[in-house]
Design an enzyme around this catalytic site. Structure first.
Site, short mmCIF file in Angstrom:
data_model
loop_
_atom_site.label_atom_id
_atom_site.label_comp_id
_atom_site.label_asym_id
_atom_site.label_seq_id
_atom_site.Cartn_x
_atom_site.Cartn_y
_atom_site.Cartn_z
N SER A 156 -0.14 73.51 17.30
CA SER A 156 -1.18 72.93 18.13
C SER A 156 -0.92 71.44 18.42
CB SER A 156 -2.54 73.13 17.47
OG SER A 156 -3.60 72.74 18.30
N ASP A 212 -3.62 69.97 24.73
CA ASP A 212 -2.88 69.70 23.50
C ASP A 212 -1.65 70.60 23.47
OD1 ASP A 212 -4.13 72.11 22.99
OD2 ASP A 212 -4.61 71.64 20.91
N ASP A 261 -0.70 73.45 22.22
CA ASP A 261 -0.76 74.88 22.53
C ASP A 261 -1.81 75.19 23.59
OD1 ASP A 261 -2.99 74.46 20.92
OD2 ASP A 261 -2.82 76.39 19.90
N ASP A 295 -5.00 74.97 23.86
CA ASP A 295 -6.29 75.59 23.59
C ASP A 295 -7.42 74.56 23.60
OD1 ASP A 295 -5.84 74.32 21.15
OD2 ASP A 295 -6.38 76.05 19.93
#
Length: 447
Positions: free
Chosen positions: A103, A240, A242, A244
């Site tokens: 992430s 960010d 990833d 999400d």
């Protein structure tokens, strides 16, 4: 081993904690628990996706090897956001999914996150079963029973089409700057916003395996703020690593956080008759200004502990259509099983275009109260909720703050730390009262 799973899968420094051996064994255990135990007599299938950090390549290979060697067919989706992996699991009726990402963490870190059928987050019971399975020999099929690894060639197209189908209106006439954090959304995010009709300027979308989240994305907003002003854009979109999470920048270069985004979208969904039971789910860390704003719009607010898993649990229990965190992890349950930064950015941009209002004007739906957070280290955190003096002083401060202030004392999950958070009508009061309570905690809860 009991602490292997954190709040968002297994995460750590790649090749130190997240090794080839661990990735293979975890995948073999997950193949049994999430695949064979639920798939009756058919061969299980799994979607695997990753972010572009360099270690994701060898971890992806280890995960795929572990799954295939355990008799699971692997659909390798390549570099895609976490919410894309979740969507694709459901879209092709896969038994489970694996997302390889850390992430918003720096490049040396990585993680393995499993998704159950439907693209759902694992339950504690499922994680426990995987840990138990690690103690047993993995399944070792031979011949035709060995799983196949194939490229999921239209994975990105499926996800992009899904995102576009969620939009209530198009984005013609808007100029939008997208900062993809050199992460998993670098390819698909600019593509989708362009297809939605916006004029798109892209920064932070040149991943080289080592630059993910470095000086770009939702944890480093300066470059996006500057780019929005330079290009005279209507909106800045910060993802960010990833993709999400999503934070925004308005035309003045001002950051708009997750609380403000949720406030705007809650009102928008209510106007459309799409806010289930007029309810919004947030964590205890959301700004008091959000709750006060929702009261003015007759929207119920349900609070949870910090963490997206608790938001998801509360959303399911309340059948809520919207929930999220101040950090920008926002969930639209009608379209997603997890936070989706690209989806959230599209919905906010669509709201702006539909109302013909600037983001700065829409954001006035709530007033953010000053919030001060102090971490008090080396204290007996377990006693913070029961110590009589601490409780007495918290009540006294809350009484002084009245309806325009709030106090929250929270234990750290991993350290001997108590987090003292105070909100007040002005920053000086918030700072003063937070420091006062921090001193109370330090004096009364020594280790």
């Amino acid at each position: 081993m009991s602490k292997l799973f954190g709040t968002d899968g297994v995460r750590g420094v790649a090749n130190e904690k997240i090794t080839v051996e661990l990735a293979t064994k975890l995948s073999q255990a997950a193949a049994e628990v999430l695949g064979h135990e639920d798939s009756a007599n058919r061969r299980p299938k799994a979607v695997v996706a990753r972010d572009p950090r360099i270690s994701s390549e060898f971890i992806n290979a280890a995960v795929s090897a572990g799954l295939a060697s355990s008799g699971v067919d692997v659909f390798d989706a390549g570099v895609l956001p976490t919410p894309a992996a979740a969507f694709l699991v459901d879209d092709i009726n896969a038994d489970f999914g694996v997302m390889i990402s850390a992430s918003h963490n720096p490049a040396p870190d990585n993680g393995i996150k499993f998704l159950s059928r439907g693209g759902e987050k694992l339950t504690d019971a499922q994680e426990d079963r995987i840990l138990e399975q690690l103690e047993h020999e993995p399944r070792r099929p031979i011949g035709a029973e060995v799983g196949r690894v194939r490229r999921f060639s239209d994975a990105e197209d499926r996800y992009a089409l899904h995102l576009l189908k969620t939009m209530p209106n198009r984005l013609e006439g808007m100029k939008i700057v997208i900062d993809a954090a050199h992460g998993a959304g670098s390819g698909v995010a600019p593509e989708v916003f362009t297809q939605a009709g916006a004029e798109v300027v892209v920064i932070g979308a040149d991943p080289d395996g080592l630059n993910i989240n470095h000086n770009y994305g939702s944890t480093h907003m300066e470059n996006l703020q500057a780019a929005v002003l330079e290009h005279g854009a209507d909106l800045g979109v910060a993802l960010d690593g990833d993709a999400d999470r999503f934070l925004a920048v308005d035309h003045k270069g001002t950051i708009v956080d997750g609380d403000q985004i949720m406030a705007m979208m809650a009102v928008a969904l209510k106007d459309q008759g799409a806010l289930k039971d007029d309810t919004l789910v947030v964590t205890v860390m959301s700004n008091l200004g959000l709750k006060l704003a929702m009261q003015q719009h007759d929207i119920n607010v349900v609070e949870t502990k910090v963490g997206d898993r608790y938001v998801l649990e509360a959303m399911a229990a309340n059948q809520a259509s919207l929930g999220g965190e101040q950090s920008g992890h926002i969930i639209f349950s009608q379209w997603a099983t997890t936070g989706d930064g690209i989806l959230t950015g599209l919905q906010l941009a669509a709201r702006m275009n539909a109302t013909k209002k600037k983001l700065a004007d829409l954001a006035t739906v709530m007033t953010r109260l000053p919030q001060v957070l102090i971490n008090v280290k080396d204290v007996d955190k377990a006693a913070v909720d029961s110590h009589s003096v601490v409780k007495q002083e918290v009540v006294a401060v809350e009484s002084q703050l009245g309806e325009t202030g709030r106090v929250l004392l929270r234990q750290s999950g991993t350290e001997p730390v108590v987090r003292v958070m105070v909100e007040a009508a002005d920053k000086a009061t918030a700072q003063q009262q937070a420091q006062y309570l921090a001193d109370v905690v330090s004096e009364n809860l020594p280790l």
